[in-house]
Design a protein around this motif. Structure first.
Motif, PDB file in Angstrom:
ATOM      1  N   ARG A   1      19.243 -20.267   4.682  1.00  0.00           N
ATOM      2  CA  ARG A   1      18.530 -19.104   4.139  1.00  0.00           C
ATOM      3  C   ARG A   1      19.438 -18.284   3.229  1.00  0.00           C
TER       4      ARG A   1
ATOM      5  N   CYS B   1       7.018 -24.885   0.541  1.00  0.00           N
ATOM      6  CA  CYS B   1       8.185 -24.930   1.420  1.00  0.00           C
ATOM      7  C   CYS B   1       7.718 -25.339   2.815  1.00  0.00           C
TER       8      CYS B   1
ATOM      9  N   CYS C   1       8.064 -21.962   5.270  1.00  0.00           N
ATOM     10  CA  CYS C   1       7.245 -20.749   5.133  1.00  0.00           C
ATOM     11  C   CYS C   1       5.983 -20.942   4.306  1.00  0.00           C
TER      12      CYS C   1
ATOM     13  N   ASP D   1       5.794 -20.941   0.996  1.00  0.00           N
ATOM     14  CA  ASP D   1       5.954 -20.457  -0.377  1.00  0.00           C
ATOM     15  C   ASP D   1       6.205 -21.643  -1.302  1.00  0.00           C
TER      16      ASP D   1
ATOM     17  N   CYS E   1      13.696 -21.954  -2.151  1.00  0.00           N
ATOM     18  CA  CYS E   1      12.494 -21.235  -1.728  1.00  0.00           C
ATOM     19  C   CYS E   1      12.759 -19.736  -1.823  1.00  0.00           C
ATOM     20  N   PRO E   2      12.001 -18.988  -2.633  1.00  0.00           N
ATOM     21  CA  PRO E   2      12.236 -17.545  -2.751  1.00  0.00           C
ATOM     22  C   PRO E   2      12.101 -16.793  -1.424  1.00  0.00           C
ATOM     23  N   THR E   3      11.076 -17.115  -0.644  1.00  0.00           N
ATOM     24  CA  THR E   3      10.878 -16.398   0.613  1.00  0.00           C
ATOM     25  C   THR E   3      12.027 -16.638   1.583  1.00  0.00           C
ATOM     26  N   CYS E   4      12.447 -17.883   1.716  1.00  0.00           N
ATOM     27  CA  CYS E   4      13.499 -18.230   2.678  1.00  0.00           C
ATOM     28  C   CYS E   4      14.889 -17.798   2.215  1.00  0.00           C
TER      29      CYS E   4
ATOM     30  N   GLY F   1      14.866 -13.325  -0.633  1.00  0.00           N
ATOM     31  CA  GLY F   1      14.081 -12.133  -0.373  1.00  0.00           C
ATOM     32  C   GLY F   1      12.793 -12.077  -1.167  1.00  0.00           C
ATOM     33  N   GLY F   2      12.251 -13.216  -1.548  1.00  0.00           N
ATOM     34  CA  GLY F   2      11.004 -13.282  -2.300  1.00  0.00           C
ATOM     35  C   GLY F   2      11.169 -13.170  -3.798  1.00  0.00           C
ATOM     36  N   ARG F   3      12.398 -12.950  -4.280  1.00  0.00           N
ATOM     37  CA  ARG F   3      12.633 -12.779  -5.716  1.00  0.00           C
ATOM     38  C   ARG F   3      12.908 -14.121  -6.386  1.00  0.00           C
TER      39      ARG F   3
END
Length: 286
Positions: A187, A246, A249, A251, A266-269, A272-274
């Motif tokens: 992560r 992903c 999650c 995403d 993976c942005p979410t993992c 931080g979603g960015r």
């Protein structure tokens, strides 16, 4: 590109199929593949094959008192054949780089797809004579490569962690695909500076590195050489899966492209979603 798990599996495959047989011919089909000329490849002929060792992403085949060392580079591969053609291969523009024939008619080809010919072969008295092996960092599968040793490698590293993991002089054997997989499992953003990792993040990254490589080696164990590429791809969660969900999650897996490679994350993992912008234009994520 074959990385540590696939090269480890090829080592095991050769130890099972090659050891004890006699090398009768070594035929270079592409002169560019040879990086050493003394001793010549013909010095291996008539010699018994011993054990094969792995050094990072290098294979070192013991033949008599010498070693046939190869690095498969990005598009190279080893293809075993139980029955080789009797005639020597003709040099040309095809994928064949070098053929090794054995006394029972079997043998293997080193091949390389594409136009960029980077596959390398060395004939040496000691694998340490190969410059790429001499400058390798520690092997992550070796005894003694513990969390403290890993953390020490990251001290003072002002580079992005993705590049540090791929640097063979820091850690041997990890390439583009498994660095993506390790960072996803940990992560961690591929753009984060290695020196900026907290103790908890380093611990998580070490655990992800060990688990990811161990699982990949175990998946590859016993798989025939010709099926290793497909096995590698089937086990990847984010690398090479741009646009897919992903598996952790859900995403969408994103990509950052460079001149001659790309990374997936993976942005979410991991961020931080960015979404990450192109490395050449974005600031480093902290």
């Amino acid at each position: 590109m074959p990385e540590l798990p696939e090269v480890e599996a090829l080592k095991d495959f050769l130890n099972e199929h090659l050891t004890g047989r006699v090398v009768t011919h070594v035929w270079p089909a592409a002169i560019s593949v040879l990086k050493t000329y003394d001793p010549p490849p013909s010095a291996l002929e008539g010699q018994p094959a011993g054990r094969t060792a792995r050094f990072g992403k290098f294979l070192a085949l013991s033949v008599g008192d010498l070693h046939l060392v190869t690095h498969l580079a990005r598009a190279g591969w080893l293809r075993w054949q139980d029955s080789l053609p009797a005639a020597p291969p003709k040099p040309g523009k095809g994928p064949l780089a070098l053929r090794v024939a054995l006394d029972d008619g079997a043998g293997f080809d080193l091949t390389e797809a594409g136009t960029q010919k980077r596959l390398a072969v060395y004939v040496v008295h000691d694998p340490a004579e190969v410059p790429g092996i001499a400058r390798l960092g520690p092997d992550p599968l070796a005894e003694g490569f513990d969390e403290a040793a890993f953390a020490a490698l990251l001290e003072g590293e002002r580079r992005q962690i993705k590049g540090v993991l791929r640097d063979q002089s820091v850690i041997a054997g990890i390439g583009n695909a498994y660095s993506d997989e390790i960072l996803h499992a940990a992560r961690t953003s591929p753009f984060k500076l290695a020196a900026a990792l907290t103790p908890e993040e380093k611990s998580r990254l070490y655990a992800a590195l060990e688990t990811t490589l161990a699982e990949a080696v175990e998946r590859s164990r016993g798989v025939a050489a010709g099926r290793l590429k497909a096995e590698k791809k089937s086990g990847l969660r984010v690398h090479g899966r741009t646009g897919e969900p992903c598996p952790v999650c859900g995403d969408t897996v994103r990509e950052v492209s460079f001149a001659d490679s790309s990374l997936q994350y993976c942005p979410t993992c991991q961020t931080g979603g960015r979404p990450l912008a192109d490395r050449r234009l974005s600031r480093l994520l902290k």
